[in-house]
Design an enzyme around this catalytic site. Structure first.
Site, PDB file in Angstrom:
ATOM      1  N   GLY A 252      -1.835  20.011  22.999  1.00 21.28           N
ATOM      2  CA  GLY A 252      -0.550  19.584  22.560  1.00 21.28           C
ATOM      3  C   GLY A 252      -0.038  20.518  21.711  1.00 21.28           C
ATOM      4  N   CYS A 253       1.039  19.980  21.099  1.00 23.38           N
ATOM      5  CA  CYS A 253       1.692  20.870  19.900  1.00 23.38           C
ATOM      6  C   CYS A 253       0.644  21.544  19.084  1.00 23.38           C
ATOM      7  CB  CYS A 253       2.925  19.968  19.091  1.00 23.38           C
ATOM      8  SG  CYS A 253       3.540  21.143  17.985  1.00 23.38           S
ATOM      9  N   PHE A 254       1.072  22.937  18.901  1.00 21.72           N
ATOM     10  CA  PHE A 254      -0.082  23.608  17.875  1.00 21.72           C
ATOM     11  C   PHE A 254       0.182  23.122  16.404  1.00 21.72           C
ATOM     12  CE2 PHE A 254       2.282  27.706  19.160  1.00 21.72           C
ATOM     13  CZ  PHE A 254       3.619  27.253  18.300  1.00 21.72           C
TER      14      PHE A 254
ATOM     15  N   CYS B 149       0.159  20.083  15.180  1.00 21.97           N
ATOM     16  CA  CYS B 149      -0.552  19.116  15.228  1.00 21.97           C
ATOM     17  C   CYS B 149      -2.097  19.496  15.110  1.00 21.97           C
ATOM     18  CB  CYS B 149      -0.463  17.845  16.468  1.00 21.97           C
ATOM     19  SG  CYS B 149       1.026  17.264  16.502  1.00 21.97           S
TER      20      CYS B 149
END
Length: 176
Positions: A9-11, A13
């Protein structure tokens, strides 16, 4: 030192979590898994580069093993939903492991099978050989630590960091 390249997912995070792991020397957000050289964030967001948002983790295997990193990886994101993590939708948010050796590939295959049994669902995490890593723009580095009051950080990243701290207290190098 060894290197792991993971996309969950979003880097922002994944970087926030892995920066807090004992034995991790560095975590860099970037792009990998596609065919376009030197992509920008904007290009990756078009879904046309083939790249995923990933983190490249340099770690000390005498402190934290690759298997332990993958356990954390599978616990902090949903490896069963293709091209999506929560409200973040697109192939750049897919679950992906880019292995750097045959040993990493073998361990990743074992962990995927383990999590399919554990979750009772098919794990859609891509497992591909590492080819290239393109470091993200400076403003993506340490995003969570620089912007903890940003709504995305409070609503999406905070719960992942807290889950890591709760589920892996012996692996945490720092508190929130």
């Amino acid at each position: 030192m060894e290197v792991a390249t993971l996309g969950g997912g979003c880097f922002w995070c994944t970087e926030a979590v892995f920066k807090r792991v004992k034995g991790v020397v560095s975590v860099k957000p970037g792009y990998s898994g596609g065919k376009v050289p030197n992509p920008t964030y904007e290009e990756v967001c078009t879904d046309e580069t083939g790249h995923a948002e990933v983190v490249q983790i340099t770690f000390d295997p005498s402190v934290i093993t690759y298997r332990e990193l993958l356990e954390i990886f599978f616990e902090i994101h949903d490896p069963t939903t293709p091209n999506r993590q929560g409200n973040d939708v697109g192939s750049q948010y897919r679950s992906i492991i880019l292995y750097h050796s045959e040993e990493q590939k073998k361990i990743a295959e074992e962990m995927i099978k383990l999590y399919e049994r554990k979750l009772g669902k098919k794990v859609v995490t891509e497992l591909v050989p590492f080819e290239a890593f393109y470091e993200a723009e400076d403003y993506h580095h340490d995003f969570y630590d620089k912007h903890k009051n940003y709504p995305y950080c409070k609503l999406v990243i905070d719960p992942k960091v807290k889950k890591f701290m709760k589920n892996f207290p012996d692996k945490a190098s720092i508190r929130i």
